[in-house]
Structures are given as C-alpha cells and as structure tokens.
Design a protein around this motif. Sequence first.
Motif, PDB file in Angstrom:
ATOM      1  N   THR A 180     -22.602  14.142  21.423  1.00  0.00           N
ATOM      2  CA  THR A 180     -21.451  14.772  22.068  1.00  0.00           C
ATOM      3  C   THR A 180     -20.181  14.579  21.255  1.00  0.00           C
ATOM      4  OG1 THR A 180     -22.381  14.540  24.294  1.00  0.00           O
ATOM      5  CG2 THR A 180     -20.000  14.789  24.134  1.00  0.00           C
ATOM      6  N   VAL A 181     -19.445  15.659  21.077  1.00  0.00           N
ATOM      7  CA  VAL A 181     -18.100  15.653  20.502  1.00  0.00           C
ATOM      8  C   VAL A 181     -17.128  15.935  21.640  1.00  0.00           C
ATOM      9  CG1 VAL A 181     -16.517  16.828  18.923  1.00  0.00           C
ATOM     10  CG2 VAL A 181     -18.903  16.444  18.251  1.00  0.00           C
ATOM     11  N   VAL A 182     -16.076  15.139  21.750  1.00  0.00           N
ATOM     12  CA  VAL A 182     -15.106  15.288  22.830  1.00  0.00           C
ATOM     13  C   VAL A 182     -13.724  15.544  22.238  1.00  0.00           C
ATOM     14  CG1 VAL A 182     -13.872  14.087  24.674  1.00  0.00           C
ATOM     15  CG2 VAL A 182     -16.355  13.870  24.495  1.00  0.00           C
ATOM     16  N   THR A 183     -13.085  16.634  22.655  1.00  0.00           N
ATOM     17  CA  THR A 183     -11.698  16.882  22.282  1.00  0.00           C
ATOM     18  C   THR A 183     -10.793  16.420  23.409  1.00  0.00           C
ATOM     19  OG1 THR A 183     -12.247  18.785  20.894  1.00  0.00           O
ATOM     20  CG2 THR A 183      -9.981  18.627  21.677  1.00  0.00           C
ATOM     21  N   VAL A 184      -9.832  15.572  23.077  1.00  0.00           N
ATOM     22  CA  VAL A 184      -8.863  15.077  24.055  1.00  0.00           C
ATOM     23  C   VAL A 184      -7.660  16.018  24.032  1.00  0.00           C
ATOM     24  CG1 VAL A 184      -7.412  13.144  24.759  1.00  0.00           C
ATOM     25  CG2 VAL A 184      -9.632  12.711  23.685  1.00  0.00           C
ATOM     26  N   HIS A 185      -7.389  16.682  25.144  1.00  0.00           N
ATOM     27  CA  HIS A 185      -6.318  17.670  25.193  1.00  0.00           C
ATOM     28  C   HIS A 185      -5.028  17.133  25.813  1.00  0.00           C
ATOM     29  CE1 HIS A 185      -8.634  21.175  23.829  1.00  0.00           C
ATOM     30  NE2 HIS A 185      -9.661  20.649  24.477  1.00  0.00           N
ATOM     31  N   ASN A 186      -5.088  15.979  26.472  1.00  0.00           N
ATOM     32  CA  ASN A 186      -3.913  15.435  27.142  1.00  0.00           C
ATOM     33  C   ASN A 186      -3.370  14.225  26.378  1.00  0.00           C
ATOM     34  OD1 ASN A 186      -4.076  17.287  29.358  1.00  0.00           O
ATOM     35  ND2 ASN A 186      -5.804  16.096  30.142  1.00  0.00           N
ATOM     36  N   SER A 187      -2.249  13.716  26.839  1.00  0.00           N
ATOM     37  CA  SER A 187      -1.646  12.556  26.190  1.00  0.00           C
ATOM     38  C   SER A 187      -2.433  11.293  26.540  1.00  0.00           C
ATOM     39  CB  SER A 187      -0.190  12.401  26.641  1.00  0.00           C
ATOM     40  OG  SER A 187       0.426  11.328  25.971  1.00  0.00           O
ATOM     41  N   PRO A 188      -2.990  10.600  25.552  1.00  0.00           N
ATOM     42  CA  PRO A 188      -3.878   9.466  25.817  1.00  0.00           C
ATOM     43  C   PRO A 188      -3.139   8.153  26.042  1.00  0.00           C
ATOM     44  CG  PRO A 188      -3.798   9.854  23.482  1.00  0.00           C
ATOM     45  CD  PRO A 188      -2.893  10.892  24.114  1.00  0.00           C
ATOM     46  N   ASP A 189      -2.170   8.175  26.965  1.00  0.00           N
ATOM     47  CA  ASP A 189      -1.467   6.939  27.294  1.00  0.00           C
ATOM     48  C   ASP A 189      -1.780   6.565  28.743  1.00  0.00           C
ATOM     49  OD1 ASP A 189      -0.146   8.985  28.545  1.00  0.00           O
ATOM     50  OD2 ASP A 189       1.844   8.477  27.804  1.00  0.00           O
ATOM     51  N   GLY A 190      -1.277   5.446  29.191  1.00  0.00           N
ATOM     52  CA  GLY A 190      -1.468   5.038  30.581  1.00  0.00           C
ATOM     53  C   GLY A 190      -2.930   4.943  30.968  1.00  0.00           C
ATOM     54  N   GLU A 191      -3.251   5.490  32.139  1.00  0.00           N
ATOM     55  CA  GLU A 191      -4.611   5.393  32.656  1.00  0.00           C
ATOM     56  C   GLU A 191      -5.619   6.152  31.804  1.00  0.00           C
ATOM     57  OE1 GLU A 191      -4.127   6.760  36.678  1.00  0.00           O
ATOM     58  OE2 GLU A 191      -3.877   4.706  37.433  1.00  0.00           O
ATOM     59  N   LEU A 192      -5.206   7.321  31.255  1.00  0.00           N
ATOM     60  CA  LEU A 192      -6.131   8.068  30.409  1.00  0.00           C
ATOM     61  C   LEU A 192      -6.493   7.273  29.162  1.00  0.00           C
ATOM     62  CD1 LEU A 192      -7.745  10.596  29.795  1.00  0.00           C
ATOM     63  CD2 LEU A 192      -5.696  11.590  28.748  1.00  0.00           C
ATOM     64  N   GLY A 193      -5.515   6.621  28.561  1.00  0.00           N
ATOM     65  CA  GLY A 193      -5.795   5.795  27.396  1.00  0.00           C
ATOM     66  C   GLY A 193      -6.742   4.653  27.716  1.00  0.00           C
ATOM     67  N   GLU A 194      -6.523   4.021  28.864  1.00  0.00           N
ATOM     68  CA  GLU A 194      -7.414   2.926  29.278  1.00  0.00           C
ATOM     69  C   GLU A 194      -8.832   3.440  29.493  1.00  0.00           C
ATOM     70  OE1 GLU A 194      -7.770  -0.370  32.913  1.00  0.00           O
ATOM     71  OE2 GLU A 194      -5.984   0.903  32.712  1.00  0.00           O
ATOM     72  N   TYR A 195      -8.939   4.615  30.100  1.00  0.00           N
ATOM     73  CA  TYR A 195     -10.241   5.229  30.342  1.00  0.00           C
ATOM     74  C   TYR A 195     -10.955   5.533  29.023  1.00  0.00           C
ATOM     75  CZ  TYR A 195     -13.248   9.345  31.169  1.00  0.00           C
ATOM     76  OH  TYR A 195     -14.268  10.257  31.168  1.00  0.00           O
ATOM     77  N   LEU A 196     -10.230   6.120  28.066  1.00  0.00           N
ATOM     78  CA  LEU A 196     -10.850   6.507  26.799  1.00  0.00           C
ATOM     79  C   LEU A 196     -11.275   5.301  25.969  1.00  0.00           C
ATOM     80  CD1 LEU A 196      -8.506   9.479  25.819  1.00  0.00           C
ATOM     81  CD2 LEU A 196     -10.888   9.622  26.578  1.00  0.00           C
ATOM     82  N   ARG A 197     -10.629   4.168  26.176  1.00  0.00           N
ATOM     83  CA  ARG A 197     -11.030   2.964  25.445  1.00  0.00           C
ATOM     84  C   ARG A 197     -12.412   2.479  25.872  1.00  0.00           C
ATOM     85  NH1 ARG A 197      -5.510   2.394  25.834  1.00  0.00           N
ATOM     86  NH2 ARG A 197      -4.473   2.106  23.803  1.00  0.00           N
ATOM     87  N   GLY A 198     -12.852   2.920  27.043  1.00  0.00           N
ATOM     88  CA  GLY A 198     -14.170   2.522  27.521  1.00  0.00           C
ATOM     89  C   GLY A 198     -15.272   3.496  27.171  1.00  0.00           C
ATOM     90  N   ILE A 199     -14.922   4.588  26.467  1.00  0.00           N
ATOM     91  CA  ILE A 199     -15.931   5.583  26.106  1.00  0.00           C
ATOM     92  C   ILE A 199     -16.879   5.003  25.056  1.00  0.00           C
ATOM     93  CG2 ILE A 199     -16.285   7.861  25.063  1.00  0.00           C
ATOM     94  CD1 ILE A 199     -15.088   7.889  27.887  1.00  0.00           C
ATOM     95  N   ASP A 200     -18.146   5.285  25.206  1.00  0.00           N
ATOM     96  CA  ASP A 200     -19.157   4.794  24.272  1.00  0.00           C
ATOM     97  C   ASP A 200     -18.855   5.271  22.848  1.00  0.00           C
ATOM     98  OD1 ASP A 200     -21.909   4.922  22.821  1.00  0.00           O
ATOM     99  OD2 ASP A 200     -22.283   3.696  24.606  1.00  0.00           O
ATOM    100  N   ARG A 201     -19.047   4.378  21.878  1.00  0.00           N
ATOM    101  CA  ARG A 201     -18.746   4.718  20.486  1.00  0.00           C
ATOM    102  C   ARG A 201     -19.704   5.762  19.915  1.00  0.00           C
ATOM    103  NH1 ARG A 201     -14.727   1.420  18.218  1.00  0.00           N
ATOM    104  NH2 ARG A 201     -13.577   0.587  19.994  1.00  0.00           N
ATOM    105  N   ALA A 202     -20.738   6.110  20.659  1.00  0.00           N
ATOM    106  CA  ALA A 202     -21.637   7.179  20.219  1.00  0.00           C
ATOM    107  C   ALA A 202     -21.007   8.550  20.391  1.00  0.00           C
ATOM    108  CB  ALA A 202     -22.956   7.114  20.992  1.00  0.00           C
ATOM    109  N   VAL A 203     -19.885   8.609  21.100  1.00  0.00           N
ATOM    110  CA  VAL A 203     -19.176   9.868  21.329  1.00  0.00           C
ATOM    111  C   VAL A 203     -18.125  10.070  20.236  1.00  0.00           C
ATOM    112  CG1 VAL A 203     -17.670  11.133  22.910  1.00  0.00           C
ATOM    113  CG2 VAL A 203     -19.531   9.722  23.817  1.00  0.00           C
ATOM    114  N   ALA A 204     -18.079  11.265  19.655  1.00  0.00           N
ATOM    115  CA  ALA A 204     -17.079  11.583  18.637  1.00  0.00           C
ATOM    116  C   ALA A 204     -15.800  12.043  19.324  1.00  0.00           C
ATOM    117  CB  ALA A 204     -17.603  12.673  17.706  1.00  0.00           C
ATOM    118  N   LEU A 205     -14.761  11.234  19.235  1.00  0.00           N
ATOM    119  CA  LEU A 205     -13.495  11.509  19.907  1.00  0.00           C
ATOM    120  C   LEU A 205     -12.548  12.206  18.927  1.00  0.00           C
ATOM    121  CD1 LEU A 205     -12.816  10.702  22.838  1.00  0.00           C
ATOM    122  CD2 LEU A 205     -11.456   8.813  21.905  1.00  0.00           C
ATOM    123  N   VAL A 206     -12.101  13.419  19.285  1.00  0.00           N
ATOM    124  CA  VAL A 206     -11.265  14.230  18.399  1.00  0.00           C
ATOM    125  C   VAL A 206      -9.884  14.412  19.019  1.00  0.00           C
ATOM    126  CG1 VAL A 206     -11.005  16.467  17.244  1.00  0.00           C
ATOM    127  CG2 VAL A 206     -13.277  15.446  17.503  1.00  0.00           C
TER     128      VAL A 206
END
Length: 362
Positions: free
Chosen positions: A105-131
């Motif tokens: 899976t490749v994931v594009t982040v479209h929103n600002s990755p701060d606050g709760e969204l940033g905390e959430y994305l830090r828990g994403i499995d490293r097998a996911v390609a974060l763009v």
Amino acid sequence: MIVPPYYELPPPGYGGVEQVCAALVDALVARGNEVTLFGAGSKTGTAANFVSTVREPQADRLGHSLPELVHLARVDRLIEDRSFDVVHDHTTVGPLAAAQRRVPTVVTVHNSPDGELGEYLRGIDRAVALVSISYAQRRVGAGLPWTATVHNGLSTDVSAKPAPTDGPVLWLGRFAADKGPDLAIEACREAGSRLVLAGKATEPSEQRYLDEVVRPMLGPDVELLVNPDRQRCWGLLAEARCLLMPIRWEEPFGMVMLEAMACGTPVVALNRGAVPEVVRHGETGIICTDPRELPDGIRQASGIDPTVCADHVRDSFSPDLMAARYERIYHRWKRAMPLSPSEVADAADRSSQQLLPAVAAG
C-alpha cells in the motif's frame, strides 16, 4: 485507487483530494496502467474501472469517521477477492488497516500532519509507503516515516487569458479563519480593489465563521458567493485580476493556486505552507511575508504575464508528471525495495525532460 466516500470523481464542486485523484487516475490509464477505482456514488467520470461501495456520496457526513470505516471495510473485502499489484490509498482511516493487506500500500497524506493526525500517522506500519504532497507538509510532519514527496498535478483544458484583466480580486476557499477571508477584505479595501469572496460553507463551523466574522465585514466593495459550483469557480478565476491567498496556516499544497495560474491569473499569497513551492515570486505571483504587504502585492500582480503563469502549471504540475513519479513509487514498493534519493525523480525526468525538486526519497 481508494478515495474517500464523500464525493464522486471528478467532484462537481468542492473536493480538492478528489480533483487530484481524478487527474492521477486518468494519467495512469493514459500511461498504460490498469486502474480500479474504489469510491462512492453510481458513476465516475474517470477512465478507471469503477467499483462503488455506497450508492450515494457521503458529502453530508464529511468529517465523520464512520462513513470512511464502512467504506474501507468493504474495500478491503473486495481487494481480497481480486488480484492487484499495489493499492494507493487517499483516505485518512485506510492506512491503519493497510499492513493487514496482502497487497503493498502507498498512502498519500493530503492534510496537515500535525496534532492528532501526526500522532496517528506515527503509528502506521512501516510497510506502508507514506507520501507527502509538499516539503512544507513534510516539515510539519517531521519525524514521520516519509517515503517520498510528490506535488499534486492539475488536469484542465482551460485556456489562459492573453493579457492581465482589470476584474476583481478573488478569494476562493473554505470559510475558515485559517484561510483568511477577513484579511482578504482588509487588504482589498486598503488597495482600493473590488473583491469577490467565493467559498464553501457546508459544515457548521464554516457557516458559523461566515455568519459571525465575514458577513459583518461586508460592504458594497465585496461580492459574496457561497458554495459556487466548479464551472462558476473557473469563470471567477479567469475574470480575476489576481487570486488572494492570505492564509494563516501551513497549507499542505493549495490546488486553487494551480487553478488560478492555469487561467493566467497570478497569485498573491502569504508565505506559509507550500506557497513558495507552487508560486514563483515575481513571475507567477507575489509572495508576501506580512499581511500589511498584501495591498501592494495586489497592485504589483497586474504586471505579471498570464502566459508565464499557465506555462508554469503545464510544465511543473501536469498529471503526467505526477503519474510518472507515482509509478516509480509503485514499482519500487511492490518489490519492497527502499527508494534511493534520485529514483523517483529520474522517472519524472524521463517523462518531462525537466528535473524538478518535487520528489525526493525519505
């Protein structure tokens, strides 16, 4: 390709993510890829094979998590029954389940990755390609396991105006303090320019801001348009002397800037977020460091060549260029191999014959 369940592709009105995804899908198909699009509604205007998870788009539930959760649960069941090389996910909830998929899976982040969204994305499995979609967004999300940065592309067949116009200044966005419609009113009054405020006010917070902050500031020098459709927005962009972007936040990208420049309309903006990655100061717009500089920026914008603005969008933000960059990510991630700093950009360079600083490996 998994998109949020709120709007059809392409969107009839508001929907920046959907606009980008529609352009990406069509460019990927044009480059010879087979794309299956999982979304909402009964149809798609893209070239993808369309699979709907819900009959009606869930626009009236925008911002709620449950529509996305149900959408993703249905998508994951459908993915298991089919053979795919890679999944490209544009939802907020989807990345959480991505590691459970048998497909990379490749994931594009479209929103600002701060606050709760940033905390959430830090828990994403490293097998996911974060763009990320800009370096500004990447700086806000410093420490996240970014794989690459790919600027958005714009698909449009509009023709740039041949010369600057003396139309009104245009503000176009969501009615929210972060977007600065109040600053736009103040700047235009100081510059002696007419202003059109055209924006989205479908959510309670947007309607409240419009009623409590914006409406009391209106006068005969300001025209207010609430929830205009896309055709009307394109007309406004073409007629405007400039697009005003007095943003108060770290805008991850800002598709409206591409739309304006594609019409030959320069952008006058505060230096926040991705603005300096999208606008070339003095060539396609005026970038200001302080709101007090905006009136003079409006005056300076009248000297900017519309053709230069349109050429900048065509050369630097085309759907084909975006698709070439994502293709490289898909191929490398499918083989579970790490990206080198030049590989993604090399693919784009072969496609466009112009290496741009929009893609870099993490």
